[in-house]
Design an enzyme around this catalytic site. Structure first.
Site, mmCIF file in Angstrom:
data_model
loop_
_atom_site.group_PDB
_atom_site.id
_atom_site.type_symbol
_atom_site.label_atom_id
_atom_site.label_comp_id
_atom_site.label_asym_id
_atom_site.label_seq_id
_atom_site.Cartn_x
_atom_site.Cartn_y
_atom_site.Cartn_z
ATOM 1 N N ARG A 66 41.557 50.331 31.294
ATOM 2 C CA ARG A 66 42.606 50.321 30.269
ATOM 3 C C ARG A 66 42.074 49.879 28.922
ATOM 4 N NH1 ARG A 66 47.011 48.284 34.506
ATOM 5 N NH2 ARG A 66 45.391 46.740 34.758
ATOM 6 N N GLU A 103 35.305 37.350 43.500
ATOM 7 C CA GLU A 103 35.670 36.457 44.596
ATOM 8 C C GLU A 103 34.909 36.829 45.870
ATOM 9 O OE1 GLU A 103 39.640 34.751 46.862
ATOM 10 O OE2 GLU A 103 39.856 36.219 45.266
#
Length: 179
Positions: A66, A103
């Site tokens: 985006r 993560e």
């Protein structure tokens, strides 16, 4: 680069972002910017507000994906070029790259090593969301290693609970809306 956006821009963003519970996994409240980007008034307001934070830039770096849309709109408003900072493996070699921790694993950002010289340019990074800060930090390292001076970053949304601003300090970051 300036601080937070005017309250009307923040309110417009809040009104036009769709919240999707439990996406992409249970417990996550996904912030869908599609309605904001599809709304002419919303897109114009966000573009103007992001551009106001980047007035001294020679080049805008839009982050995959985006950030490409937002970065191109901001660059057009500023009269600069836009550099697409891609996810790893999307560009033909040679590339400059920066890898960062997620993560669960790692990710890589890339820019072309040929055909574009950003040495000495003042660059502002544009992205949609500041969450943990890993992507912005990696983009800054990548751009600086390629010879640019990173003036800071501007994002539409900031999720302060995830600590992204602290993770990219002392880089200046402007956010238009905090959730």
């Amino acid at each position: 680069m300036s601080g937070p956006a005017a309250p009307d821009v923040s309110q417009l963003i809040k009104n036009l972002i769709r919240e999707v519970p439990d996406f992409p996994e249970p417990g996550v409240q996904f912030k869908d910017m599609t309605p904001l980007l599809a709304d002419a008034r919303g897109l114009r307001a966000v573009t103007d507000a992001l551009a106001a934070t980047a007035a001294e830039a020679d080049l805008v770096a839009g982050l995959d994906a985006r950030g490409f849309l937002l970065g191109a709109a901001v660059a057009t408003r500023l009269g600069t070029g836009v550099l697409a900072v891609r996810k790893g493996g999307k560009l033909p070699p040679p590339v400059h790259s920066a890898t960062y921790q997620l993560e669960y694993g790692t990710a890589t950002l890339e820019i072309p090593a040929d055909g574009i010289d950003i040495t000495g340019l003042n660059v502002v990074i544009i992205d949609d969301v500041l969450a943990t800060g890993g992507t912005l930090a990696a983009a800054k390292r990548l751009l600086e290693a390629s010879g640019a001076t990173v003036l800071g970053a501007a994002v539409v949304l900031e999720l302060p609970v995830l600590g992204g601003r602290a993770a990219v300090a002392p880089m200046r970051v402007s956010s238009l809306h905090t959730v």
